[in-house]
Design a protein around this motif. Structure first.
Motif, mmCIF file in Angstrom:
data_model
loop_
_atom_site.group_PDB
_atom_site.id
_atom_site.type_symbol
_atom_site.label_atom_id
_atom_site.label_comp_id
_atom_site.label_asym_id
_atom_site.label_seq_id
_atom_site.Cartn_x
_atom_site.Cartn_y
_atom_site.Cartn_z
ATOM 1 N N CYS A 13 6.054 6.444 -2.800
ATOM 2 C CA CYS A 13 4.970 7.061 -2.064
ATOM 3 C C CYS A 13 4.805 6.526 -0.742
ATOM 4 O O CYS A 13 3.756 6.618 -0.067
ATOM 5 C CB CYS A 13 3.763 6.726 -2.925
ATOM 6 N N GLY A 14 5.794 5.753 -0.161
ATOM 7 C CA GLY A 14 5.707 5.406 1.204
ATOM 8 C C GLY A 14 6.070 3.762 1.234
ATOM 9 O O GLY A 14 6.864 3.264 0.199
ATOM 10 N N GLU A 15 5.473 2.796 2.032
ATOM 11 C CA GLU A 15 5.583 1.511 1.967
ATOM 12 C C GLU A 15 5.047 0.715 0.921
ATOM 13 O O GLU A 15 3.761 0.906 0.848
ATOM 14 C CB GLU A 15 5.420 1.024 3.291
ATOM 15 N N LEU A 16 5.847 0.131 0.118
ATOM 16 C CA LEU A 16 5.435 -0.799 -0.656
ATOM 17 C C LEU A 16 5.284 -2.218 -0.204
ATOM 18 O O LEU A 16 6.530 -2.823 0.001
ATOM 19 C CB LEU A 16 5.673 -0.689 -1.906
ATOM 20 N N VAL A 17 4.182 -3.082 -0.448
ATOM 21 C CA VAL A 17 4.309 -4.454 -0.315
ATOM 22 C C VAL A 17 3.707 -5.271 -1.421
ATOM 23 O O VAL A 17 2.746 -5.046 -1.728
ATOM 24 C CB VAL A 17 3.420 -4.666 1.360
ATOM 25 N N LEU A 18 4.600 -6.219 -1.539
ATOM 26 C CA LEU A 18 4.142 -7.441 -2.585
ATOM 27 C C LEU A 18 3.681 -8.728 -1.817
ATOM 28 O O LEU A 18 4.802 -9.336 -1.106
ATOM 29 C CB LEU A 18 5.404 -7.626 -3.441
ATOM 30 N N ARG A 19 2.624 -8.906 -2.074
ATOM 31 C CA ARG A 19 2.047 -10.229 -1.267
ATOM 32 C C ARG A 19 1.632 -11.353 -2.138
ATOM 33 O O ARG A 19 1.255 -11.072 -3.421
ATOM 34 C CB ARG A 19 0.688 -9.741 -0.546
ATOM 35 N N ARG A 20 1.801 -12.571 -1.682
ATOM 36 C CA ARG A 20 1.212 -13.748 -2.549
ATOM 37 C C ARG A 20 0.003 -14.091 -1.780
ATOM 38 O O ARG A 20 0.065 -14.590 -0.843
ATOM 39 C CB ARG A 20 2.343 -14.856 -2.781
ATOM 40 N N ALA A 21 -1.069 -14.333 -2.786
ATOM 41 C CA ALA A 21 -2.237 -15.233 -2.177
ATOM 42 C C ALA A 21 -2.494 -16.196 -3.233
ATOM 43 O O ALA A 21 -3.296 -15.932 -4.247
ATOM 44 C CB ALA A 21 -3.274 -14.003 -2.159
ATOM 45 N N GLY A 22 -2.051 -17.373 -2.931
ATOM 46 C CA GLY A 22 -2.362 -18.460 -3.600
ATOM 47 C C GLY A 22 -1.403 -18.336 -4.974
ATOM 48 O O GLY A 22 -0.518 -18.054 -4.885
ATOM 49 N N PRO A 23 -2.117 -18.284 -6.197
ATOM 50 C CA PRO A 23 -1.356 -18.392 -7.388
ATOM 51 C C PRO A 23 -1.411 -16.718 -7.663
ATOM 52 O O PRO A 23 -0.769 -16.599 -8.705
ATOM 53 C CB PRO A 23 -2.266 -19.004 -8.369
ATOM 54 N N HIS A 24 -1.857 -15.692 -7.173
ATOM 55 C CA HIS A 24 -1.919 -14.278 -7.312
ATOM 56 C C HIS A 24 -0.996 -13.595 -6.400
ATOM 57 O O HIS A 24 -0.605 -14.124 -5.265
ATOM 58 C CB HIS A 24 -3.236 -14.047 -7.117
ATOM 59 N N HIS A 25 -0.631 -12.333 -7.244
ATOM 60 C CA HIS A 25 -0.024 -11.211 -6.120
ATOM 61 C C HIS A 25 -0.635 -10.111 -6.242
ATOM 62 O O HIS A 25 -1.666 -9.737 -6.892
ATOM 63 C CB HIS A 25 1.522 -11.097 -6.928
ATOM 64 N N GLU A 26 -0.470 -9.430 -4.997
ATOM 65 C CA GLU A 26 -1.090 -8.164 -4.686
ATOM 66 C C GLU A 26 0.136 -7.081 -4.291
ATOM 67 O O GLU A 26 0.946 -7.581 -3.712
ATOM 68 C CB GLU A 26 -2.155 -8.280 -3.566
ATOM 69 N N ILE A 27 -0.286 -5.708 -4.613
ATOM 70 C CA ILE A 27 0.604 -4.819 -4.518
ATOM 71 C C ILE A 27 -0.176 -3.677 -3.466
ATOM 72 O O ILE A 27 -1.275 -3.399 -3.662
ATOM 73 C CB ILE A 27 1.111 -3.934 -5.567
ATOM 74 N N ILE A 28 0.295 -3.445 -2.342
ATOM 75 C CA ILE A 28 -0.119 -2.556 -1.160
ATOM 76 C C ILE A 28 0.542 -1.298 -1.169
ATOM 77 O O ILE A 28 1.829 -1.686 -1.005
ATOM 78 C CB ILE A 28 -0.507 -3.259 0.013
ATOM 79 N N ALA A 29 0.224 -0.354 -0.988
ATOM 80 C CA ALA A 29 0.768 1.042 -0.705
ATOM 81 C C ALA A 29 0.261 1.875 0.689
ATOM 82 O O ALA A 29 -1.019 1.838 0.650
ATOM 83 C CB ALA A 29 0.678 2.042 -1.888
ATOM 84 N N ASN A 30 1.409 1.748 1.547
ATOM 85 C CA ASN A 30 0.887 2.212 2.627
ATOM 86 C C ASN A 30 -0.435 1.733 3.472
ATOM 87 O O ASN A 30 -1.473 2.311 4.010
ATOM 88 C CB ASN A 30 0.662 3.837 2.801
ATOM 89 N N GLY A 31 -0.465 0.396 3.186
ATOM 90 C CA GLY A 31 -1.629 -0.540 3.979
ATOM 91 C C GLY A 31 -2.849 -0.358 2.741
ATOM 92 O O GLY A 31 -4.071 -0.999 3.208
ATOM 93 N N VAL A 32 -2.792 0.242 1.761
ATOM 94 C CA VAL A 32 -4.062 0.424 0.935
ATOM 95 C C VAL A 32 -3.807 -0.525 -0.324
ATOM 96 O O VAL A 32 -2.708 -0.312 -0.816
ATOM 97 C CB VAL A 32 -4.294 1.846 0.694
ATOM 98 N N PHE A 33 -4.912 -1.305 -0.538
ATOM 99 C CA PHE A 33 -4.641 -2.223 -1.496
ATOM 100 C C PHE A 33 -4.844 -1.370 -2.908
ATOM 101 O O PHE A 33 -5.623 -0.639 -3.127
ATOM 102 C CB PHE A 33 -5.834 -3.106 -1.597
ATOM 103 N N LEU A 34 -3.661 -1.819 -3.770
ATOM 104 C CA LEU A 34 -3.637 -0.990 -5.148
ATOM 105 C C LEU A 34 -4.156 -1.980 -6.336
ATOM 106 O O LEU A 34 -4.891 -1.557 -7.315
ATOM 107 C CB LEU A 34 -2.243 -0.553 -5.533
#
Length: 218
Positions: A13-34
């Protein structure tokens, strides 16, 4: 809290980003939080509510692996004997096996993992006792334009055909979707809406309908 990029890939679906924020992880698609690993209450509610209502001895389908909340809830539920998870993003699957710590879920003998687009795969997949769909931020907030068809008349007809008699359709949404709720009611009959409050903004919602045991809708 400062976020750290763990991985960045070109996904379906485009660019996927896995981020770490403290003890948690986030997945972002094309700049939109999922999604993230912080809570998962509404994802777990979606699966538990569907499992409570689905016909015994049938299989649950989970559309969207996410960060594993839905699948873990399914495997923890007493009624679930088998589950199929459909996820189109290879990176999401690998992140679950590795950094997100869900290798045990995907290795469970009750689980069949399908790496494919749900809209392409489902029409020939047979029938399920429950369809739990969390592939977008909601019917009116899709990851890409192609997914929008899932929430219209043709998509609902496809979902109807994939449900066993008495089967349950559960759809997750991060916002109200009155047009979708009306379309569900027209196709299936009464719609049950479950709300889960969030710290800011509208509550997360789960739309639930049950397919008639005698055929289409109720």
């Amino acid at each position: 809290m400062v976020s750290e990029v763990v991985a960045r890939v070109d996904g379906v679906c485009g660019e996927l980003v896995l981020r770490r924020a403290g003890p948690h992880h986030e997945i972002i698609a094309n700049g939109v939080f999922l999604m993230d690993t912080r809570n998962g209450e509404s994802e777990r509610l979606m699966v538990a509510a569907a499992a409570d209502r689905m016909p015994p001895g049938t299989t649950m389908l989970i559309g969207g692996l996410g960060v594993g909340f839905s699948l873990r809830e399914a495997l923890d539920h007493a009624v679930i004997r088998s589950a199929v998870v459909v996820e189109r993003e290879p990176a999401v699957i690998e992140w679950n096996r590795d950094v997100l710590g869900n290798a045990d879920l995907l290795a469970d003998p009750r689980v069949r993992l399908v790496r494919d687009d749900l809209l392409r795969w489902l029409p020939t997949a047979g029938r399920f006792g429950a369809l739990c769909l969390d592939i977008d931020n909601g019917p009116e907030w899709t990851v890409d334009e192609a997914n929008a068809s899932l929430y219209g008349p043709a998509g609902l007809a496809m979902l109807d055909a994939a449900l066993a008699p008495g089967g349950v359709l559960a759809v997750w949404s991060a916002a109200r979707a009155p047009a979708f709720a009306a379309a569900l009611a027209q196709r299936f009959g009464p719609v049950e809406t479950l709300a889960v409050p969030v710290p800011r903004g509208e509550p997360d919602l789960v739309f639930l309908v049950i397919r008639s045991r005698s055929g289409r809708g109720n």
